[in-house]
Design an enzyme around this catalytic site. Structure first.
Site, mmCIF file in Angstrom:
data_model
loop_
_atom_site.group_PDB
_atom_site.id
_atom_site.type_symbol
_atom_site.label_atom_id
_atom_site.label_comp_id
_atom_site.label_asym_id
_atom_site.label_seq_id
_atom_site.Cartn_x
_atom_site.Cartn_y
_atom_site.Cartn_z
ATOM 1 N N SER A 346 51.910 42.986 44.201
ATOM 2 C CA SER A 346 51.842 44.222 43.243
ATOM 3 C C SER A 346 52.712 45.069 42.651
ATOM 4 O O SER A 346 51.788 45.177 41.296
ATOM 5 C CB SER A 346 50.498 44.251 43.447
ATOM 6 O OG SER A 346 49.680 44.126 43.797
ATOM 7 N N ASP A 370 36.034 45.432 36.733
ATOM 8 C CA ASP A 370 36.028 45.002 38.253
ATOM 9 C C ASP A 370 35.136 44.893 39.128
ATOM 10 O O ASP A 370 34.924 45.981 40.195
ATOM 11 C CB ASP A 370 37.556 45.909 39.059
ATOM 12 C CG ASP A 370 37.948 45.508 39.969
ATOM 13 O OD1 ASP A 370 37.157 44.404 40.653
ATOM 14 O OD2 ASP A 370 38.867 45.429 40.453
ATOM 15 N N ASP A 383 39.338 40.038 45.080
ATOM 16 C CA ASP A 383 40.056 41.036 44.942
ATOM 17 C C ASP A 383 40.480 42.030 46.568
ATOM 18 O O ASP A 383 39.957 41.259 47.251
ATOM 19 C CB ASP A 383 39.744 42.292 44.174
ATOM 20 C CG ASP A 383 41.077 43.671 43.641
ATOM 21 O OD1 ASP A 383 41.242 43.942 44.050
ATOM 22 O OD2 ASP A 383 40.431 43.529 42.050
#
Length: 653
Positions: A346, A370, A383
C-alpha cells in the site's frame, strides 16, 4: 770381468760421442731457438693485447652499461604503497582508517617443504588453524613467486621471536604493511564495503583502468560498497624507494626515496549516529531502511540487516567463516537496500492517487462504495480491512488504505498509464546511486510482459498492480528515492552516499552532486492534497499507533506486501504460516511534513502489518533526527490493529 765391461763401455762412448760432436750445427740451433722465442713472444704479446682490448671494451666502451648493472645488483628499486584515503561521515567521524603492522609472509618458490616450514614456524610464532586455512585459500589465487601472508598483525613478541630465528627460515620474510581498519565493525558494512587482496579478476579490472603501475606495491583493492566504487579516489599514487642490498638480498640502507601520494578522503552524506540508531532499532529482524535528505539527495542512513564485519575480509577471510556467512539463512551478505526487490504493498497508493489526479481519472471528492470486495469478470478481489469502509473518497482511501478504491482506480487507469506515470519517480529504474550492484526491479507494462514472457497483458493483472502487488518488484532504494521526490515537490536529486571528496593535504572538498537531475511536472495543488492525506495517515489512519503525541507533523503511509500466495477462498492466518512466508512490513515517511528534512522507506521482512513492525522504527529515526532523542532499545512492535493488508491474490471466488 768387471774391468773388461768397463773398458768396452768407455770405448763405445768415445766412439759415438765423437761422431755426435761432428754432426752438430751451432748456428742452426741458435736460429731455431730465436724462432721459438719469437713465436712465444708474439703469442704472449697477442694474449696481452687481447686482454688489454677486452679490458678497454669493458672499462671504457661498456662502462655505463656494466656500471648500471652493477648498481642494479647493489640497489633494489622498491615501490612504496600509498596510504589509502580515509572514510568519514558527514560530521567527521572516522568510519575507515589505516594503521601499520607486521605480517609474516612465505614465498612458496623459495621454500622446499611448505607444510614442514609452517609447522616449524608455528613453534616460533602463534599460527592458528584459521591462519592455515586462509593461507591455503590465498595460495590458490596467488602466483608461486609472490609472497603470501601466513600471519598478519604480529605482536612485538612475535616479531622479536621470529627475528631471532630468521636464519632458519629461507623464503619467509617479515614485512611492514598498511592495514585497513573499520573501527565500527558491523555498523554500515553494506554501504562502506571492504577491501581485500587483489585477485586475478581484480587484475583484469586494473588493466581496464589503463594504469597498472598505480598498483605497484599494493596487495589490496576495494571489493564492494564505496570502497569499490570510489577505488580510483581512495587508492593514491605509489612512491619509489632505492635500497642498497647485500648479495643475499637483505636491505642495508635507504639511498633515496620518492614519497607516495595518499588517496583522497571520502566524506559520506551518512550520519553514522543515525545509522547506529537504525541498526539498533531493527534488533535481530531482517530488513532495510534508507533515509534521504530530499533537498540534496544525501543518503542519511543506508541500512541492510543483518550485517557483517568488514574487518574479516581485509586479510583474506577464513574459508570456514566464509561458508558460514554464505550458508546463513538470513543472508547477511545480501545488500537488501540495494539488491533486494519486493512488492511494496500500500505504500504505492499515494503515488497512484497522484497519477489519478494528474491524468484526470479521479477528482478528490469523487466517492466509491467500499463493500469489501471488487468483482472483475469471474473473480472477486477482497479488501484487507476487517470491515467494509463504505463511502470512500480519495483522502479517505489513503488514510484508511482502501484496497477496493485502488482496485477500481488501477482498472480505470490501465497498466501502461501507471507505468508511464511511475517511471519518472524512479520505480523500476536505476537511481544511479554511487555504489555498484543496484538492481533495476520491475515496473510492469504491456510491452514489458511481451518482452519477458512473449505473452499479452491481461486486464485482470492490472488490478493487483493498483495496490503494489502483482508483477511490481522494486528495491527499497527506489521506494525511498520516490518518497524523497514526493517530499521535494517533484524535484529529483540523485541519491548518493558520498557527499564530497576531500584532498588529504589541503582539505579542499568537491561535491559529488550539485544540481537537480530533473523536475517532475506535477500540479502543486495535487501534491498538497496527497501530502495532507499522508499526514492524516499518522493522525487518524493506519499509522496512528506509532506516532501518537509527536510534536512534529509527519507524512507517511503503511504497507504490507504478500510473500506467498494463498488459495482461492482461503483466509490468511499469520499464526499458521511459516515465519519466512509471512507478509513484509513497509512504511514510507517524510518530516516535518511542511518542510521535509528527511524522507525514508523501511522494510521489515516477514514483519506483518506496516504499522506494527516498520512504523515504530520510523518513529525512533524521526525522534532522533528531528528532536535529538536517543532510543535505548530496539523499536518494539506496535499493535496489529489493522489487517495484514494482503492484496490481490486474496481470493477470488
Amino acid at each position: 770381468m768387471g774391468r773388461r765391461w768397463f773398458r768396452r763401455r768407455r770405448a763405445h762412448e768415445l766412439t759415438f760421442g765423437s761422431r755426435s760432436a761432428a754432426m752438430r750445427n751451432p748456428e742452426r740451433e741458435v736460429q731455431h731457438f730465436r724462432a721459438r722465442v719469437l713465436v712465444a713472444s708474439v703469442f704472449v704479446v697477442s694474449a696481452f693485447a687481447i686482454l688489454l682490448a677486452r679490458f678497454a671494451w669493458l672499462q671504457v666502451i661498456k662502462h655505463e652499461t656494466y656500471l648500471e648493472q652493477a648498481e642494479l645488483n647493489r640497489i633494489a628499486v622498491l615501490p612504496v604503497a600509498p596510504n589509502r584515503g580515509l572514510i568519514k561521515d558527514r560530521n567527521g567521524a572516522i568510519i575507515a582508517r589505516n594503521y601499520s603492522a607486521y605480517t609474516l609472509e612465505i614465498t612458496p618458490a623459495k621454500v622446499d617443504n611448505l607444510e614442514q616450514t609452517i609447522d616449524e614456524l608455528a613453534a616460533v610464532v602463534d599460527i592458528q588453524p584459521r591462519d592455515r586455512r586462509r593461507f591455503r585459500k590465498l595460495l590458490e589465487d596467488t602466483k608461486r613467486f609472490d609472497s603470501v601472508p601466513i600471519r598478519t598483525r604480529l605482536s612485538d613478541q612475535d616479531v622479536a621471536r621470529f627475528t631471532a630465528n630468521r636464519f632458519r627460515f629461507p623464503g619467509v620474510e617479515l614485512r611492514a604493511r598498511l592495514f585497513r581498519d573499520y573501527p565500527l565493525g558491523e555498523i554500515g558494512s553494506h554501504m562502506i564495503g571492504y577491501i581485500g587482496r587483489i585477485s586475478p579478476r581484480d587484475l583484469e579490472r586494473i588493466e581496464k583502468l589503463g594504469d597498472p603501475a598505480a598498483y605497484n606495491g599494493t596487495d589490496h583493492i576495494g571489493k564492494v560498497g564505496v570502497e569499490q566504487s570510489y577505488e580510483a579516489e581512495l587508492h593514491g599514487t605509489p612512491g619509489v624507494e632505492e635500497v642498497e642490498i647485500t648479495a643475499g638480498g637483505r636491505a642495508v640502507r635507504t639511498l633515496s626515496r620518492t614519497p607516495s601520494s595518499p588517496g583522497n578522503n571520502l566524506v559520506l552524506s551518512v550520519d553514522i549516529e543515525l545509522q547506529k540508531i537504525v541498526e539498533r532499532a531493527f534488533g535481530d529482524r531482517r530488513g532495510a531502511l534508507i533515509a534521504i535528505e530530499p533537498a540534496t539527495g544525501d543518503v542519511l542512513a543506508f541500512v541492510s540487516k543483518p550485517t557483517f564485519d568488514p574487518n574479516a575480509f581485509v586479510d583474506g577471510i577464513d574459508p570456514k567463516a566464509w561458508d558460514e556467512l554464505n550458508n546463513d539463512p538470513d543472508k547477511p551478505l545480501l545488500n537488501r537496500a540495494l539488491r533486494g526487490t519486493y512488492p511494496i504493498g500500500s505504500t504505492y497508493k499515494p503515488f497512484l492517487a497522484l497519477a489519478a489526479l494528474e491524468t484526470g481519472k479521479r477528482r478528490p471528492e469523487q466517492v466509491i462504495q467500499d463493500n469489501g470486495t471488487f468483482v472483475f469478470g469471474n473473480r472477486v478481489f477482497r479488501d484487507s480491512n476487517k470491515v467494509p469502509l463504505g463511502p470512500v473518497d480519495m483522502h479517505k482511501s489513503i488514510v484508511k488504505s482502501s484496497d477496493i478504491y485502488y482496485y477500481q482506480l488501477a482498472n480505470d487507469l490501465g497498466v501502461d498509464v501507471i507505468h508511464d506515470f511511475m517511471k519518472p519517480w524512479g520505480f523500476g529504474q536505476i537511481t544511479g546511486i554511487d555504489v555498484e550492484g543496484e538492481q533495476t526491479g520491475i515496473l510492469p507494462s504491456t510491452a514489458w510482459k511481451e518482452r519477458r514472457f512473449k505473452q499479452k497483458w491481461f486486464p485482470g493483472e492490472t488490478i493487483s498492480v493498483g495496490i503494489g502487488q502483482g508483477y511490481n518488484a522494486f528495491t527499497l532504494l527506489q521506494l525511498a528515492h520516490a518518497t524523497a521526490n514526493l517530499a521535494n515537490n517533484g524535484v529529483v536529486m540523485k541519491p548518493h552516499l558520498v557527499k564530497a571528496i576531500e584532498d588529504p593535504v589541503s582539505g579542499e572538498r568537491r561535491l559529488t552532486v550539485r544540481d537537480k537531475s530533473y523536475q517532475i511536472a506535477v500540479k502543486p495543488e495535487h501534491m498538497r492534497f496527497v501530502r495532507d492525506a499522508m499526514v492524516d495517515v499518522n493522525i487518524s489512519g493506519t499509522g496512528r499507533s506509532a506516532f501518537q503525541g509527536v510534536p512534529y507533523r509527519v507524512a507517511g503511509k503503511t504497507g504490507t506486501a504478500q510473500v506467498v500466495g494463498i488459495k482461492q477462498g482461503e483466509k490468511y492466518n499469520e499464526s499458521r504460516v511459516a515465519e519466512r512466508h509471512r507478509d513484509h512490513s513497509l512504511f514510507i515517511a517524510f518530516a516535518p511534513a511542511d518542510d521535509p528534512k528527511i524522507a525514508m522507506a523501511i522494510l521489515v521482512e516477514n514483519g506483518g502489518f506496516g504499522a506494527r513492525a516498520a512504523a515504530p522504527i520510523a518513529r525512533q529515526v524521526l525522534d532522533y533526527y528531528l528532536l535529538g532523542k536517543v532510543p535505548t532499545a530496539p523499536a518494539s512492535e506496535g499493535p496489529d490493529e489493522e489487517p495484514t493488508g494482503r492484496s490481490a491474490a486474496r481470493a477470488a471466488q
